[in-house]
Design an enzyme around this catalytic site. Structure first.
Site, short mmCIF file in Angstrom:
data_model
loop_
_atom_site.label_atom_id
_atom_site.label_comp_id
_atom_site.label_asym_id
_atom_site.label_seq_id
_atom_site.Cartn_x
_atom_site.Cartn_y
_atom_site.Cartn_z
N SER A 1 0.84 -1.19 0.00
CA SER A 1 0.00 0.00 0.00
C SER A 1 0.88 1.25 0.00
O SER A 1 1.60 1.49 -0.95
CB SER A 1 -0.96 -0.03 1.21
OG SER A 1 -1.82 1.08 1.18
N THR A 2 0.84 2.02 1.08
CA THR A 2 1.57 3.28 1.16
C THR A 2 3.06 3.07 0.91
O THR A 2 3.71 2.28 1.57
CB THR A 2 1.38 3.93 2.54
OG1 THR A 2 0.00 3.88 2.89
CG2 THR A 2 1.88 5.36 2.54
N HIS B 1 -2.78 -0.93 -3.24
CA HIS B 1 -3.89 -0.01 -3.01
C HIS B 1 -3.69 1.25 -3.86
O HIS B 1 -2.81 2.06 -3.59
CB HIS B 1 -3.96 0.39 -1.53
CG HIS B 1 -4.23 -0.76 -0.62
ND1 HIS B 1 -3.95 -0.73 0.73
CD2 HIS B 1 -4.77 -1.99 -0.86
CE1 HIS B 1 -4.30 -1.88 1.28
NE2 HIS B 1 -4.80 -2.66 0.34
N MET C 1 -0.06 1.11 5.10
CA MET C 1 -0.83 1.49 6.27
C MET C 1 -1.98 0.53 6.51
O MET C 1 -2.53 -0.05 5.57
CB MET C 1 -1.38 2.92 6.07
CG MET C 1 -2.00 3.55 7.29
SD MET C 1 -2.79 5.12 6.88
CE MET C 1 -1.54 5.88 5.87
N ASP D 1 -4.65 -4.57 6.10
CA ASP D 1 -5.05 -5.41 4.98
C ASP D 1 -3.92 -6.39 4.67
O ASP D 1 -2.76 -6.00 4.59
CB ASP D 1 -5.35 -4.53 3.75
CG ASP D 1 -5.94 -5.34 2.61
OD1 ASP D 1 -6.64 -6.33 2.88
OD2 ASP D 1 -5.71 -4.95 1.44
#
Length: 277
Positions: free
Chosen positions: A89-90, A116, A209, A212
């Site tokens: 993600s991030t 993401h 972050m 998930d």
């Protein structure tokens, strides 16, 4: 405005800029590195023990002590690996831009990735990564057959799953409800990988972050598949990998710059890392 409101506002502005003609992935990534990442780090930073608080302010949380992390015992199952699944993600675009080019052209397995990202950006990301990698990188489309030596990225706002209906294994996308506020979701992808490949998958959780991927890693681990997570020092945000590590699901916790060699070694039994110049 709360934390998620600020992050959401940033992505709305970023998406709007892409719609107005700014569809250069390098510029988008630079904008994320310049504007979004510092905001996330600032918003996630806890007050230090020496930082004074203004009168009437809530007492600072102070330094957080992390419980000791126990690594998961290596699986004794001997099933040959058939797929690599990555959740991120991030900080993901840059992490993938560093990791994926280290995977060699003769890599014998397919790679599936849940990153993401909103629509449009996943396609741009796939194109950017494909130009850097020895393997082709594609945004997934329903019906794509799983093939060795190819990398697929879940499209923005769609879940991606691995499916087998008695014939060849293929990829499918759908828009069922978000999980962990995410679509694509790492949990959705990893659960499908565990169902189809059992102990024959290698799960990788990179910077991100939230949590998930935790449930998906539980499914992979229960099936006997090994899991590697990125370490805190090399992560932009140690949320997703941290949750998996603290749950005792990770066989290894390692820096991003060592992960490519580890993946190749596990898949082939020897290091085959060869970054494209």
């Amino acid at each position: 405005m709360d934390f998620f409101g600020r992050i959401g506002k940033f992505f709305v502005e970023l998406f709007a800029s892409s719609q107005s003609g700014n569809q250069n992935m390098a510029a988008t990534t630079e904008s994320i590195d310049r504007d979004l990442i510092p905001k996330i780090k600032a918003l996630c930073r806890f007050p230090s023990e020496n930082q004074s608080s203004p009168p009437g302010a809530a007492k600072p949380i102070g330094k957080i002590s992390h419980p000791k992390i126990q690594l998961h015992a290596a699986s004794t199952r001997s099933k040959r690996l058939g797929i690599v699944a990555i959740g991120v993600s991030t900080g993901g675009p840059e992490a993938l831009a560093k990791l994926l080019p280290t995977i060699p052209a003769r890599f014998p397995l397919p790679v599936v990735i849940a990153q993401h990202m909103p629509p449009i950006f996943t396609s741009l990301l796939a194109n950017r990564l494909s130009a850097k990698c020895s393997l082709p990188v594609r945004e997934c489309k329903t019906g794509d057959l799983i093939e060795p030596g190819c990398i697929w990225i879940a499209p923005g706002d769609y879940h991606m799953v691995v499916q087998e209906d008695g014939g060849p294994i293929y990829l499918r996308t759908h828009q069922e409800p978000r999980e962990n506020f995410c679509r694509p979701s790492v949990d959705v992808l990893f659960r499908s990988v565990a169902e189809v490949y059992g102990a024959g998958a290698l799960g990788i959780i990179l910077t991100g972050m939230g949590q998930d991927g935790l449930k998906g890693c539980e499914a992979l681990s229960a099936a006997g598949s090994p899991i590697i997570v990125q370490d805190e020092a090399s992560s932009v945000v140690w949320g997703m990998p941290g949750f998996v590590a603290r749950a005792g699901l990770a066989e290894k916790i390692m820096p991003l710059n060592q992960s490519g060699a580890e993946i190749s070694h596990r898949v082939t039994g020897q290091s085959l890392v060869e970054a494209r110049p």
